[in-house]
Design a protein around this motif. Structure first.
Motif, PDB file in Angstrom:
ATOM      1  N   ALA A 157       3.097  -5.644  -2.728  1.00  0.00           N
ATOM      2  CA  ALA A 157       4.384  -4.988  -2.947  1.00  0.00           C
ATOM      3  C   ALA A 157       5.284  -5.796  -3.873  1.00  0.00           C
ATOM      4  O   ALA A 157       6.346  -5.325  -4.259  1.00  0.00           O
ATOM      5  N   ASN A 158       4.855  -7.012  -4.198  1.00  0.00           N
ATOM      6  CA  ASN A 158       5.664  -7.920  -5.006  1.00  0.00           C
ATOM      7  C   ASN A 158       7.050  -8.071  -4.375  1.00  0.00           C
ATOM      8  O   ASN A 158       8.080  -7.917  -5.019  1.00  0.00           O
ATOM      9  N   ALA A 159       7.031  -8.355  -3.053  1.00  0.00           N
ATOM     10  CA  ALA A 159       8.255  -8.460  -2.266  1.00  0.00           C
ATOM     11  C   ALA A 159       8.187  -9.722  -1.417  1.00  0.00           C
ATOM     12  O   ALA A 159       7.105 -10.247  -1.169  1.00  0.00           O
ATOM     13  N   PRO A 160       9.334 -10.216  -0.947  1.00  0.00           N
ATOM     14  CA  PRO A 160       9.316 -11.426  -0.120  1.00  0.00           C
ATOM     15  C   PRO A 160       8.707 -11.203   1.264  1.00  0.00           C
ATOM     16  O   PRO A 160       8.224 -12.133   1.888  1.00  0.00           O
ATOM     17  N   ALA A 161       8.732  -9.963   1.753  1.00  0.00           N
ATOM     18  CA  ALA A 161       8.188  -9.665   3.076  1.00  0.00           C
ATOM     19  C   ALA A 161       7.679  -8.233   3.102  1.00  0.00           C
ATOM     20  O   ALA A 161       8.028  -7.421   2.255  1.00  0.00           O
ATOM     21  N   CYS A 162       6.847  -7.953   4.093  1.00  0.00           N
ATOM     22  CA  CYS A 162       6.269  -6.611   4.215  1.00  0.00           C
ATOM     23  C   CYS A 162       5.856  -6.385   5.658  1.00  0.00           C
ATOM     24  O   CYS A 162       5.278  -7.271   6.282  1.00  0.00           O
ATOM     25  N   ASN A 163       6.144  -5.206   6.191  1.00  0.00           N
ATOM     26  CA  ASN A 163       5.629  -4.824   7.499  1.00  0.00           C
ATOM     27  C   ASN A 163       4.261  -4.181   7.276  1.00  0.00           C
ATOM     28  O   ASN A 163       4.157  -2.996   6.982  1.00  0.00           O
ATOM     29  N   GLY A 164       3.225  -4.982   7.395  1.00  0.00           N
ATOM     30  CA  GLY A 164       1.868  -4.516   7.134  1.00  0.00           C
ATOM     31  C   GLY A 164       1.405  -3.391   8.033  1.00  0.00           C
ATOM     32  O   GLY A 164       0.578  -2.572   7.650  1.00  0.00           O
ATOM     33  N   TRP A 165       1.932  -3.343   9.253  1.00  0.00           N
ATOM     34  CA  TRP A 165       1.543  -2.265  10.170  1.00  0.00           C
ATOM     35  C   TRP A 165       1.853  -0.893   9.586  1.00  0.00           C
ATOM     36  O   TRP A 165       1.139   0.070   9.845  1.00  0.00           O
ATOM     37  N   GLU A 166       2.907  -0.799   8.810  1.00  0.00           N
ATOM     38  CA  GLU A 166       3.339   0.494   8.265  1.00  0.00           C
ATOM     39  C   GLU A 166       2.872   0.741   6.840  1.00  0.00           C
ATOM     40  O   GLU A 166       3.057   1.837   6.310  1.00  0.00           O
ATOM     41  N   ARG A 167       2.270  -0.266   6.198  1.00  0.00           N
ATOM     42  CA  ARG A 167       1.909  -0.121   4.783  1.00  0.00           C
ATOM     43  C   ARG A 167       0.405  -0.053   4.535  1.00  0.00           C
ATOM     44  O   ARG A 167      -0.024   0.401   3.482  1.00  0.00           O
ATOM     45  N   TRP A 168      -0.408  -0.552   5.487  1.00  0.00           N
ATOM     46  CA  TRP A 168      -1.856  -0.523   5.311  1.00  0.00           C
ATOM     47  C   TRP A 168      -2.452   0.693   6.014  1.00  0.00           C
ATOM     48  O   TRP A 168      -2.036   1.053   7.103  1.00  0.00           O
ATOM     49  N   TYR A 169      -3.473   1.274   5.391  1.00  0.00           N
ATOM     50  CA  TYR A 169      -4.148   2.465   5.923  1.00  0.00           C
ATOM     51  C   TYR A 169      -5.640   2.179   6.069  1.00  0.00           C
ATOM     52  O   TYR A 169      -6.216   1.419   5.299  1.00  0.00           O
ATOM     53  N   PHE A 170      -6.259   2.808   7.054  1.00  0.00           N
ATOM     54  CA  PHE A 170      -7.709   2.732   7.248  1.00  0.00           C
ATOM     55  C   PHE A 170      -8.260   4.145   7.151  1.00  0.00           C
ATOM     56  O   PHE A 170      -7.530   5.130   7.259  1.00  0.00           O
ATOM     57  N   GLN A 171      -9.559   4.231   6.936  1.00  0.00           N
ATOM     58  CA  GLN A 171     -10.198   5.543   6.855  1.00  0.00           C
ATOM     59  C   GLN A 171     -10.751   5.888   8.233  1.00  0.00           C
ATOM     60  O   GLN A 171     -11.573   5.150   8.788  1.00  0.00           O
ATOM     61  N   ASN A 172     -10.290   7.014   8.803  1.00  0.00           N
ATOM     62  CA  ASN A 172     -10.761   7.397  10.135  1.00  0.00           C
ATOM     63  C   ASN A 172     -12.134   8.070  10.053  1.00  0.00           C
ATOM     64  O   ASN A 172     -12.702   8.211   8.971  1.00  0.00           O
ATOM     65  N   ASP A 173     -12.660   8.511  11.194  1.00  0.00           N
ATOM     66  CA  ASP A 173     -14.007   9.111  11.259  1.00  0.00           C
ATOM     67  C   ASP A 173     -14.134  10.371  10.418  1.00  0.00           C
ATOM     68  O   ASP A 173     -15.241  10.740  10.019  1.00  0.00           O
ATOM     69  N   ARG A 174     -13.042  11.056  10.137  1.00  0.00           N
ATOM     70  CA  ARG A 174     -13.061  12.281   9.326  1.00  0.00           C
ATOM     71  C   ARG A 174     -12.857  11.983   7.847  1.00  0.00           C
ATOM     72  O   ARG A 174     -12.727  12.898   7.043  1.00  0.00           O
TER      73      ARG A 174
END
Length: 194
Positions: A157-174
């Protein structure tokens, strides 16, 4: 944040009353981030009462400890001039419920099989900004940077901090991208059911 200056700075005989008076804007942020309306805020170095004035404005209670009588008198006058406002808890900054939920380490998602080592995470749903999940709960970017979901997220994000829980995504079974925070909530539900 700049030091306390201008009209906010308390003075006595034209001189600064307290050498390290904090700006109200700083305490405003601290109290919103760490307390709810009605909570008691303790300031063991009360000085001229910045914490008390802001606490009163945000409908928090406070306890201030100060040994210098000049500061006590200035704080008392300052706080008495603050008129508490009417409103419900949401108006005055009720903490996000998620902050009160049990903490979950990112590594716990791997320990419980909700994510797997070698799996990709996608930053803000961008397939070109992805990272590999490592067995120790850290992430590795395609160019080799390593860090937590927060550290690598801040890097992307080119930022001093980031809430990774809300910014990273995973691919679900579908095959759909879902925010990682859904896995954290799933793990919280599993833990509370046990």
């Amino acid at each position: 944040m700049p030091l306390c200056t201008g009209a906010e700075r308390l003075r006595e005989n034209g001189e600064k009353l307290h050498a390290t008076q904090k700006p109200e804007a700083l305490l405003y942020r601290v109290l919103l981030a760490s307390s709810n309306p009605g909570d008691i805020v303790l300031d063991p170095f009360f000085g001229t009462g910045t914490t008390g004035a802001v606490a009163r404005r945000l409908n928090r209670r406070y306890i201030g400890i100060e040994q210098d009588l000049r500061y006590v008198q200035a704080a008392t006058t300052r706080i008495a001039a603050v008129q508490p406002l009417a409103g419900d808890d949401e108006v005055f900054g009720r903490l996000n419920i998620g902050r009160n939920a049990p903490r979950v380490r990112f590594g716990a998602l791997l320990e419980h099989g909700l994510l797997l080592p070698g799996q990709f995470l996608y930053f803000d749903r961008h397939s070109e900004l992805r990272a590999t999940v490592l067995a120790d709960g850290s992430l590795r970017s395609a160019s080799g940077e390593r860090g937590s979901i927060h550290q690598l997220g801040a890097h992307y994000a080119n930022a001093p901090a980031c809430n990774g829980w809300e910014r990273w995504y995973f691919q679900n079974d579908r095959g759909e991208l879902q925010v990682v925070d859904t896995l954290r909530e799933q793990l919280r539900r599993l833990s509370s059911a046990q």
